[in-house]
Design an enzyme around this catalytic site. Structure first.
Site, PDB file in Angstrom:
ATOM      1  N   LYS A  11       0.855  -1.194   0.000  1.00 16.38           N
ATOM      2  CA  LYS A  11       0.000   0.000   0.000  1.00 16.38           C
ATOM      3  C   LYS A  11       0.884   1.234   0.000  1.00 16.38           C
ATOM      4  CE  LYS A  11       0.892   1.373   4.423  1.00 16.38           C
ATOM      5  NZ  LYS A  11       1.537   2.671   4.775  1.00 16.38           N
ATOM      6  N   GLY A 105       3.861  -4.153   4.177  1.00 16.93           N
ATOM      7  CA  GLY A 105       4.059  -5.545   3.784  1.00 16.93           C
ATOM      8  C   GLY A 105       3.681  -6.553   4.850  1.00 16.93           C
ATOM      9  N   ASP A 137      -2.725  -1.363  10.527  1.00 13.86           N
ATOM     10  CA  ASP A 137      -2.953  -1.410   9.082  1.00 13.86           C
ATOM     11  C   ASP A 137      -3.607  -2.703   8.614  1.00 13.86           C
ATOM     12  OD1 ASP A 137      -1.839   1.082   8.797  1.00 13.86           O
ATOM     13  OD2 ASP A 137       0.085   0.378   8.020  1.00 13.86           O
TER      14      ASP A 137
END
Length: 284
Positions: A11, A105, A137
């Site tokens: 992202k 990641g 996240d």
């Protein structure tokens, strides 16, 4: 049963505001209140998952632990325990993304692990709640698409955004998110919410993006190589360079996928010690 293979996308933060620290007496006291646009990309890691009699993890492509110190292992253990599954899973994580790079990641890998095990061992498990326990996240990666992310990462509003192409450049520096937020705290450099409407309008019009990353200034003050990465992207003719998340990966937007690929090749040649990729996001 054949292995499940899941892509775990990276992202970027298309702007990142840190509004402050959640005050005492409120849920999530002591955490940082965020306001950020997050977009999944077409670059990332890959997981292969099989049912097995016990939980085992193998990591390929990076020197990472394969036990409870690894977020993928913790995600798998959390799902199996919550679902009441006595069996386990064989997981192979193929790392392609640089570590501690601001690309999410590890969080994406953890979310993909939850999704894979939910397919292997269906159960009434609240995946978003489980994901939130693993990291701020992680919930974002459970569902495809761009989103406005608020709170401490648990308030996710999916958005339709124009498709974009960009170039990622990581100078090879690992930056701890905990350090980046601590440096911000030391200066109390908190920021107002992003102007999401203005960012969306600029994307639609191909204009420079009116965004910022609240963590960037303090990272640049300590890591000149990140500042150099931003400069290299701009010098290549790309626009709106910004650090993603807590760094050290930087990105800048291209006019087309063809330009992104051409500039990625050029930058990789000019900076052979850096990790460089062209990437795209469909925006939805």
């Amino acid at each position: 049963m054949s292995a499940l293979s899941l892509f775990a996308p990276a992202k970027i933060n298309l702007g990142l505001s840190v509004l402050g620290i959640v005050p005492s007496g409120q849920p999530h006291t002591g955490y940082h209140a965020l306001h950020t646009l997050m977009l999944p990309l077409d670059v990332g890691d890959t997981l292969e998952v099989w049912p097995a009699d016990a939980l085992r993890l193998e990591v390929r492509g990076a020197d990472l632990p394969s036990d409870g110190r690894n977020l993928v292992y913790r995600a798998a253990r959390a799902y199996l325990d919550t679902a009441g599954v006595e069996a386990g899973a064989e997981i192979v994580l193929h790392k392609s993304l640089p570590l501690a790079s601001g690309l999410g990641g590890g969080s994406s890998d953890a979310a993909s692990t939850l999704l894979a095990l939910h397919r292997l061992y269906p159960a009434e498990v609240d995946l978003p709640a489980l994901a939130a326990r693993l990291g701020a996240d992680v919930p974002f990666f459970l569902t495809p698409g761009a989103a406005l992310v608020q709170g401490i990462g648990e308030q996710i509003t999916r958005l339709n955004l124009p498709s974009i192409s960009l170039v990622l450049l990581n100078p090879g520096t690992a930056i701890s998110a905990a350090d980046a937020y601590r440096w911000l705290d030391e200066t109390a450099g908190f920021t107002p919410p992003l102007d999401v409407g203005a960012i969306r309008a600029a994307l639609a019009g191909g204009q420079p993006l009116p965004y910022f990353n609240a963590l960037q200034a303090e990272v640049l003050a300590r890591h000149p190589e990140v500042a150099a990465a931003l400069g290299a992207l701009e010098a290549a003719g790309l626009h709106s360079p910004l650090m993603s998340g807590s760094g050290s990966t930087c990105f800048a937007l291209a006019r087309s996928r063809e330009q992104a690929e051409a500039m990625a090749r050029r930058l990789q040649t000019e900076h052979p010690d850096c990790w460089v990729r062209a990437a795209s996001c469909s925006g939805v």
